[in-house]
Write a protein that holds these residues in place. Structure first.
Motif, PDB file in Angstrom:
ATOM      1  N   LEU A  71       0.827  -1.208   0.000  1.00 18.80           N
ATOM      2  CA  LEU A  71       0.000   0.000   0.000  1.00 18.80           C
ATOM      3  C   LEU A  71       0.862   1.260   0.000  1.00 18.80           C
ATOM      4  CD1 LEU A  71      -2.861  -1.036   2.455  1.00 18.80           C
ATOM      5  CD2 LEU A  71      -2.871  -1.065  -0.056  1.00 18.80           C
ATOM      6  N   ALA A  72       1.992   1.225   0.696  1.00 16.88           N
ATOM      7  CA  ALA A  72       2.900   2.373   0.689  1.00 16.88           C
ATOM      8  C   ALA A  72       3.447   2.611  -0.716  1.00 16.88           C
ATOM      9  CB  ALA A  72       4.041   2.157   1.679  1.00 16.88           C
ATOM     10  N   ALA A  73       3.749   1.535  -1.438  1.00 12.59           N
ATOM     11  CA  ALA A  73       4.222   1.670  -2.819  1.00 12.59           C
ATOM     12  C   ALA A  73       3.136   2.279  -3.700  1.00 12.59           C
ATOM     13  CB  ALA A  73       4.661   0.316  -3.362  1.00 12.59           C
ATOM     14  N   LEU A  74       1.895   1.861  -3.511  1.00 13.66           N
ATOM     15  CA  LEU A  74       0.791   2.416  -4.287  1.00 13.66           C
ATOM     16  C   LEU A  74       0.589   3.895  -3.965  1.00 13.66           C
ATOM     17  CD1 LEU A  74      -1.566   2.190  -6.245  1.00 13.66           C
ATOM     18  CD2 LEU A  74      -2.950   1.256  -4.363  1.00 13.66           C
ATOM     19  N   ALA A  75       0.647   4.256  -2.691  1.00 15.57           N
ATOM     20  CA  ALA A  75       0.502   5.666  -2.304  1.00 15.57           C
ATOM     21  C   ALA A  75       1.632   6.497  -2.905  1.00 15.57           C
ATOM     22  CB  ALA A  75       0.489   5.803  -0.784  1.00 15.57           C
ATOM     23  N   ALA A  76       2.854   5.992  -2.856  1.00 18.40           N
ATOM     24  CA  ALA A  76       3.998   6.702  -3.436  1.00 18.40           C
ATOM     25  C   ALA A  76       3.820   6.866  -4.941  1.00 18.40           C
ATOM     26  CB  ALA A  76       5.295   5.961  -3.126  1.00 18.40           C
ATOM     27  N   CYS A  77       3.307   5.850  -5.603  1.00 19.85           N
ATOM     28  CA  CYS A  77       3.048   5.910  -7.045  1.00 19.85           C
ATOM     29  C   CYS A  77       2.031   7.003  -7.356  1.00 19.85           C
ATOM     30  CB  CYS A  77       2.551   4.549  -7.530  1.00 19.85           C
ATOM     31  SG  CYS A  77       2.087   4.481  -9.272  1.00 19.85           S
ATOM     32  N   MET A  78       0.973   7.066  -6.585  1.00 18.99           N
ATOM     33  CA  MET A  78      -0.063   8.078  -6.815  1.00 18.99           C
ATOM     34  C   MET A  78       0.474   9.487  -6.571  1.00 18.99           C
ATOM     35  SD  MET A  78      -3.391   6.162  -5.263  1.00 18.99           S
ATOM     36  CE  MET A  78      -4.305   4.998  -6.276  1.00 18.99           C
ATOM     37  N   ALA A 118      -5.007   8.129   1.159  1.00 23.88           N
ATOM     38  CA  ALA A 118      -5.389   7.167   2.199  1.00 23.88           C
ATOM     39  C   ALA A 118      -5.781   5.872   1.503  1.00 23.88           C
ATOM     40  CB  ALA A 118      -6.557   7.703   3.017  1.00 23.88           C
ATOM     41  N   LEU A 119      -5.317   4.758   2.032  1.00 20.59           N
ATOM     42  CA  LEU A 119      -5.564   3.448   1.413  1.00 20.59           C
ATOM     43  C   LEU A 119      -6.094   2.451   2.432  1.00 20.59           C
ATOM     44  CD1 LEU A 119      -2.218   3.452  -0.466  1.00 20.59           C
ATOM     45  CD2 LEU A 119      -4.405   3.303  -1.611  1.00 20.59           C
ATOM     46  N   GLU A 120      -6.877   1.517   1.911  1.00 15.42           N
ATOM     47  CA  GLU A 120      -7.409   0.424   2.733  1.00 15.42           C
ATOM     48  C   GLU A 120      -7.432  -0.821   1.859  1.00 15.42           C
ATOM     49  OE1 GLU A 120     -11.555  -0.735   5.041  1.00 15.42           O
ATOM     50  OE2 GLU A 120     -11.609   0.739   3.424  1.00 15.42           O
ATOM     51  N   ALA A 121      -6.941  -1.923   2.397  1.00 17.71           N
ATOM     52  CA  ALA A 121      -6.951  -3.197   1.667  1.00 17.71           C
ATOM     53  C   ALA A 121      -7.932  -4.153   2.337  1.00 17.71           C
ATOM     54  CB  ALA A 121      -5.563  -3.819   1.647  1.00 17.71           C
ATOM     55  N   ILE A 122      -8.729  -4.818   1.522  1.00 14.23           N
ATOM     56  CA  ILE A 122      -9.639  -5.861   2.008  1.00 14.23           C
ATOM     57  C   ILE A 122      -8.968  -7.200   1.700  1.00 14.23           C
ATOM     58  CG2 ILE A 122     -11.958  -6.824   1.866  1.00 14.23           C
ATOM     59  CD1 ILE A 122     -11.801  -3.839   2.817  1.00 14.23           C
ATOM     60  N   ARG A 123      -8.853  -8.026   2.714  1.00 19.12           N
ATOM     61  CA  ARG A 123      -8.119  -9.289   2.591  1.00 19.12           C
ATOM     62  C   ARG A 123      -9.030 -10.466   2.929  1.00 19.12           C
ATOM     63  NH1 ARG A 123      -5.376 -12.857   5.859  1.00 19.12           N
ATOM     64  NH2 ARG A 123      -3.400 -13.649   5.057  1.00 19.12           N
ATOM     65  N   GLN A 124      -8.885 -11.512   2.148  1.00 20.22           N
ATOM     66  CA  GLN A 124      -9.569 -12.763   2.503  1.00 20.22           C
ATOM     67  C   GLN A 124      -8.516 -13.728   3.043  1.00 20.22           C
ATOM     68  OE1 GLN A 124     -11.330 -14.264  -1.165  1.00 20.22           O
ATOM     69  NE2 GLN A 124      -9.700 -15.749  -1.410  1.00 20.22           N
ATOM     70  N   ASP A 125      -8.978 -14.659   3.898  1.00 20.93           N
ATOM     71  CA  ASP A 125      -8.042 -15.560   4.560  1.00 20.93           C
ATOM     72  C   ASP A 125      -7.721 -16.820   3.766  1.00 20.93           C
ATOM     73  OD1 ASP A 125      -7.668 -13.942   6.778  1.00 20.93           O
ATOM     74  OD2 ASP A 125      -9.401 -14.762   7.815  1.00 20.93           O
ATOM     75  N   ALA A 126      -8.704 -17.385   3.078  1.00 25.59           N
ATOM     76  CA  ALA A 126      -8.464 -18.669   2.416  1.00 25.59           C
ATOM     77  C   ALA A 126      -8.953 -18.632   0.973  1.00 25.59           C
ATOM     78  CB  ALA A 126      -9.157 -19.800   3.174  1.00 25.59           C
ATOM     79  N   PRO A 127      -8.074 -18.667  -0.001  1.00 22.42           N
ATOM     80  CA  PRO A 127      -6.629 -18.510   0.155  1.00 22.42           C
ATOM     81  C   PRO A 127      -6.303 -17.060   0.487  1.00 22.42           C
ATOM     82  CG  PRO A 127      -7.175 -18.565  -2.175  1.00 22.42           C
ATOM     83  CD  PRO A 127      -8.460 -18.797  -1.421  1.00 22.42           C
ATOM     84  N   PRO A 128      -5.185 -16.814   1.149  1.00 24.37           N
ATOM     85  CA  PRO A 128      -4.863 -15.444   1.533  1.00 24.37           C
ATOM     86  C   PRO A 128      -4.561 -14.578   0.308  1.00 24.37           C
ATOM     87  CG  PRO A 128      -3.059 -16.920   2.084  1.00 24.37           C
ATOM     88  CD  PRO A 128      -4.175 -17.774   1.594  1.00 24.37           C
ATOM     89  N   LYS A 129      -5.346 -13.529   0.158  1.00 22.51           N
ATOM     90  CA  LYS A 129      -5.104 -12.586  -0.931  1.00 22.51           C
ATOM     91  C   LYS A 129      -5.898 -11.313  -0.673  1.00 22.51           C
ATOM     92  CE  LYS A 129      -8.759 -13.970  -4.159  1.00 22.51           C
ATOM     93  NZ  LYS A 129      -9.045 -14.340  -5.539  1.00 22.51           N
ATOM     94  N   THR A 133       2.773   3.184 -12.772  1.00 18.97           N
ATOM     95  CA  THR A 133       3.294   1.814 -12.931  1.00 18.97           C
ATOM     96  C   THR A 133       2.722   0.878 -11.872  1.00 18.97           C
ATOM     97  OG1 THR A 133       5.338   2.665 -13.882  1.00 18.97           O
ATOM     98  CG2 THR A 133       5.392   0.413 -13.012  1.00 18.97           C
ATOM     99  N   ILE A 134       2.770   1.286 -10.623  1.00 23.34           N
ATOM    100  CA  ILE A 134       2.293   0.424  -9.538  1.00 23.34           C
ATOM    101  C   ILE A 134       0.780   0.278  -9.608  1.00 23.34           C
ATOM    102  CG2 ILE A 134       2.205   0.087  -7.029  1.00 23.34           C
ATOM    103  CD1 ILE A 134       5.038  -0.125  -8.267  1.00 23.34           C
ATOM    104  N   SER A 135       0.057   1.381  -9.841  1.00 23.59           N
ATOM    105  CA  SER A 135      -1.408   1.289  -9.903  1.00 23.59           C
ATOM    106  C   SER A 135      -1.851   0.422 -11.077  1.00 23.59           C
ATOM    107  CB  SER A 135      -2.060   2.672  -9.963  1.00 23.59           C
ATOM    108  OG  SER A 135      -1.614   3.399 -11.079  1.00 23.59           O
TER     109      SER A 135
END
Length: 104
Positions: A15-22, A43-54, A85-87
């Protein structure tokens, strides 16, 4: 480094890389568009699932301190996403959802 509480985890680093890219996109595009800006925040927020983790979604909110018109803000937003590039890399793997708004 194990046990350090100030170290970022891999998702935070991504997320820091994405913020820096923006932010770098704003820095690169504003002179080309003759865009007047006093500052920007991401400001960034990631939604994560556990199985499989992504990550299943990344939400972002870009806030700019600018008196430019809404149309010009939209142009800036499109350029940030188009030339980052990152986005671009992340958006092919996980949906990016967000907005660019004026600081109030």
């Amino acid at each position: 480094m194990a046990g350090r509480r100030d170290a970022m985890n891999p998702v935070e680093l991504l997320l820091a890389a994405l913020a820096a890219c923006m932010l770098k996109g704003i820095e690169r595009v504003t002179p080309m568009l003759a865009f007047q800006i006093e500052g920007a925040e991401v400001a960034l927020e990631a939604i994560r699932q556990d199985a499989p983790p992504k990550l299943t979604l990344i939400r972002y909110h870009i806030t700019v301190d600018s008196a430019e018109t809404d149309q010009r803000l939209d142009l800036l937003h499109r350029n940030i996403l188009k030339y980052g590039t990152i986005s671009n890399t992340l958006s092919s793997a996980v949906p990016l959802e967000g907005s660019l708004r004026r600081k109030v």
